[in-house]
Design a protein around this motif. Structure first.
Motif, short mmCIF file in Angstrom:
data_model
loop_
_atom_site.label_atom_id
_atom_site.label_comp_id
_atom_site.label_asym_id
_atom_site.label_seq_id
_atom_site.Cartn_x
_atom_site.Cartn_y
_atom_site.Cartn_z
N GLY A 213 0.81 -1.21 0.00
CA GLY A 213 0.00 0.00 0.00
C GLY A 213 0.84 1.26 0.00
N LEU A 214 0.29 2.32 -0.57
CA LEU A 214 0.96 3.61 -0.59
C LEU A 214 -0.06 4.72 -0.45
CD1 LEU A 214 1.90 4.73 -4.20
CD2 LEU A 214 0.52 2.67 -3.77
N LYS A 215 0.43 5.87 0.01
CA LYS A 215 -0.38 7.08 0.10
C LYS A 215 0.09 8.07 -0.96
CE LYS A 215 -2.69 5.99 3.87
NZ LYS A 215 -4.16 5.77 3.85
N VAL A 216 -0.87 8.72 -1.61
CA VAL A 216 -0.55 9.78 -2.56
C VAL A 216 -1.40 11.00 -2.19
CG1 VAL A 216 -0.08 8.07 -4.36
CG2 VAL A 216 -2.33 9.18 -4.26
N CYS A 217 -1.03 12.14 -2.74
CA CYS A 217 -1.84 13.34 -2.54
C CYS A 217 -2.02 14.03 -3.89
CB CYS A 217 -1.19 14.27 -1.52
SG CYS A 217 -2.31 15.59 -0.95
N HIS A 218 -3.07 13.66 -4.57
CA HIS A 218 -3.36 14.25 -5.86
C HIS A 218 -3.93 15.65 -5.68
CE1 HIS A 218 -6.54 15.26 -8.84
NE2 HIS A 218 -5.55 15.04 -9.66
N GLY A 219 -3.56 16.54 -6.58
CA GLY A 219 -4.10 17.88 -6.57
C GLY A 219 -3.37 18.75 -7.57
N PRO A 220 -3.99 19.85 -8.02
CA PRO A 220 -3.38 20.70 -9.05
C PRO A 220 -2.18 21.49 -8.55
CG PRO A 220 -5.43 21.67 -8.28
CD PRO A 220 -5.35 20.31 -7.66
N ASP A 221 -2.10 21.73 -7.24
CA ASP A 221 -1.00 22.49 -6.65
C ASP A 221 -0.08 21.52 -5.93
OD1 ASP A 221 0.69 24.05 -5.05
OD2 ASP A 221 -0.84 25.59 -4.72
N ARG A 222 1.04 21.20 -6.57
CA ARG A 222 1.91 20.18 -6.00
C ARG A 222 2.46 20.59 -4.64
NH1 ARG A 222 7.15 18.17 -5.74
NH2 ARG A 222 7.26 15.89 -6.00
N GLU A 223 2.86 21.84 -4.48
CA GLU A 223 3.42 22.27 -3.20
C GLU A 223 2.39 22.18 -2.08
OE1 GLU A 223 5.15 26.11 -3.59
OE2 GLU A 223 6.76 25.43 -4.94
N ALA A 224 1.15 22.54 -2.38
CA ALA A 224 0.10 22.42 -1.36
C ALA A 224 -0.15 20.95 -1.03
CB ALA A 224 -1.19 23.08 -1.86
N ALA A 225 -0.07 20.08 -2.03
CA ALA A 225 -0.27 18.65 -1.80
C ALA A 225 0.85 18.09 -0.93
CB ALA A 225 -0.33 17.91 -3.14
N VAL A 226 2.07 18.54 -1.14
CA VAL A 226 3.19 18.09 -0.31
C VAL A 226 2.98 18.51 1.14
CG1 VAL A 226 5.64 18.46 0.16
CG2 VAL A 226 4.89 17.99 -2.18
N ARG A 227 2.56 19.75 1.35
CA ARG A 227 2.33 20.23 2.72
C ARG A 227 1.21 19.43 3.38
NH1 ARG A 227 3.00 25.27 0.06
NH2 ARG A 227 0.74 25.60 0.01
N ARG A 228 0.18 19.11 2.63
CA ARG A 228 -0.93 18.33 3.18
C ARG A 228 -0.46 16.92 3.55
NH1 ARG A 228 -4.13 18.66 -0.91
NH2 ARG A 228 -4.95 20.67 -0.24
N ALA A 229 0.33 16.31 2.70
CA ALA A 229 0.83 14.96 2.97
C ALA A 229 1.68 14.95 4.24
CB ALA A 229 1.64 14.45 1.78
N ARG A 230 2.56 15.95 4.38
CA ARG A 230 3.40 16.01 5.57
C ARG A 230 2.57 16.22 6.83
NH1 ARG A 230 4.73 19.71 8.73
NH2 ARG A 230 4.04 21.39 7.35
N ALA A 231 1.58 17.12 6.75
CA ALA A 231 0.78 17.44 7.94
C ALA A 231 -0.07 16.27 8.38
CB ALA A 231 -0.10 18.66 7.65
#
Length: 330
Positions: A213-231
Motif C-alpha cells: 500500500g501507498l499514500k498519494v496526494c493528488h491535486g493541481p497544486d503540488r506544493e500544497a499537496a506536499v504540505r498536506r501529505a506532511r501534515a
C-alpha cells in the motif's frame, strides 16, 4: 499483472465518508479495498478513528469489492478469539470477499488497556499463536487452548463462512517476513522492496499473494499537496521502530519539527503528474506485488477518483484478474 485497490483510511475519515469512498472506488475501477484498523489516529490533524468492524459491515452492503483489514492486531487490544468472531462474520456478510490482514501492532493503539508493550520478538510470538487460534475457530469446532500468551476455553464460532478466512501477515523486516512465509496465507508490506518479496517467496510463501500500500496526494497544486501529505501523514516519514513505540498522537506531533516538506516530497507522490502516479504504482508491480492499494490524502477524494479513473488506472490495469487464493493448509 497486479490488481489495484483503494486504501480506506479510518484515521482520516468517518464511517459515512469511508463508505462513500468505497462506492467511488468501485465506480472508478478499483478492484479491491483495504481498510486500516486503529484506535487512535496518528495525529490530531487526521482526526478520526471509527471501529473498523461495523464499517466493514456497511461496506459489505455498499460495494461488491473484496475487503481486507490492513492491518488488525489480534493480540493486545483484542483477544484473537474475538477477532476471529469479527472476521468470520465479515466473511459471511461479504459472501467470502473478506481477508484478514494481521500484524504485531503499534503502541499507539494497543497500549490503551494499560498492559506492557512487548518487545518485537514477543509480539511476533504472540501473533503466531493468535493466528493458530483463529484458524482453529474458523473451522467451527469447539476450541480449548492453553498457550504461552492466550487462553481459550470451550469457544466455538457458530457463524462461519463456507471457507476459512484467509489470514495475511504484515512484515517490514526479515523476522516478520519469515513468519508470514511460514504461517500466512499472504504477505502484506508497505514499501515496494523486491528483496522482501523475494525473501517471502523463498521462505515458503511460494505463490501466495503479496499486497502493498501507498499514500498519494493528488491535486493541481503540488506544493500544497506536499504540505498536506506532511501534515496528515508525517508518521510515514519516521525511521525504524519509532512508529511502533510512541503511545499517543501527541507524541507523534512532538516530532513534527523534524519532518520537512522536502522529506515529504521525496516520500509521497504529490500533484497531478500522471506519469509520477503511474510510476508509483508500477514500482510495486515491478517488485512482484500481486495487489497494490493506493489511498488519497486529504479531502479531495472525488477529484482523485476522477483522475485515477480517466488517467492512471487505464495505464496500469490489465483485464480483471480472479480473486486471490484462499487460506493455506495449516
Amino acid at each position: 499483472m497486479s490488481e489495484y485497490g483503494y486504501f480506506l483510511a479510518t484515521e482520516e475519515f468517518g464511517p459515512a465518508e469511508l463508505v462513500e469512498q468505497a462506492r467511488m472506488a468501485e465506480q472508478a475501477g478499483f478492484q479491491a479495498l483495504w481498510i486500516s484498523d486503529h484506535y487512535h489516529p496518528w495525529n490530531t490533524a487526521q482526526g478520526q478513528s471509527p471501529f473498523v468492524w461495523p464499517v466493514i459491515g456497511a461496506l459489505a452492503q455498499a460495494v461488491s469489492l473484496p475487503i481486507q483489514t490492513a492491518v488488525t492486531c489480534p493480540t493486545v487490544r483484542m483477544h484473537p478469539a474475538v477477532v476471529a468472531q469479527a472476521a468470520a462474520t465479515a466473511a459471511v456478510m461479504t459472501g467470502g470477499r473478506f481477508r484478514l490482514g494481521v500484524g504485531t501492532g503499534a503502541a499507539l493503539d494497543e497500549h490503551i488497556l494499560g498492559g506492557p508493550w512487548p518487545p518485537p520478538h514477543v509480539r511476533l510470538d504472540m501473533l503466531e499463536e493468535a493466528v493458530q487460534i483463529m484458524r482453529n475457530l474458523f473451522a467451527g469446532e469447539e476450541v480449548d487452548h492453553q498457550g504461552t500468551h492466550f487462553t481459550v476455553e470451550r469457544a466455538r464460532l457458530y457463524t462461519v463462512p463456507d471457507e476459512p478466512v484467509p489470514i495475511d501477515i504484515a512484515g517490514w523486516g526479515p523476522q516478520s517476513t519469515a513468519l508470514a512465509a511460514r504461517v500466512g496465507d499472504g504477505f502484506v508490506t508497505m514499501a515496494p522492496e523486491e528483496t522482501l518479496v523475494s525473501h517471502y517467496r523463498k521462505g515458503g510463501g511460494g505463490g501466495r499473494p503479496v499486497s502493498g500500500g501507498l499514500k498519494v496526494c493528488h491535486g493541481p497544486d503540488r506544493e500544497a499537496a506536499v504540505r498536506r501529505a506532511r501534515a496528515l501523514w508525517g508518521s510515514r516519514l519516521l525511521p525504524g521502530e519509532t512508529a511502533r513505540i510512541l503511545p499517543t498522537p501527541r507524541h507523534f506531533e512532538q516530532l513534527d519539527p523534524l519532518l520537512t516538506d522536502e522529506l515529504a516530497a521525496a516520500s509521497f507522490t504529490c500533484g497531478d503528474d500522471v506519469d509520477e502516479h503511474v510510476a508509483a504504482l508500477t514500482a510495486y508491480a515491478d517488485a512482484g506485488f500481486d495487489r497494490v492499494y493506493v489511498g488519497q490524502i486529504g479531502p479531495d477524494q472525488r477529484g482523485f477518483f476522477d483522475f485515477y479513473r480517466t488517467k492512471v488506472l487505464p495505464q496500469v490495469q490489465g483485464p480483471g484478474l480472479p480473486g486471490l487464493p484462499g487460506p493455506a493448509t495449516p
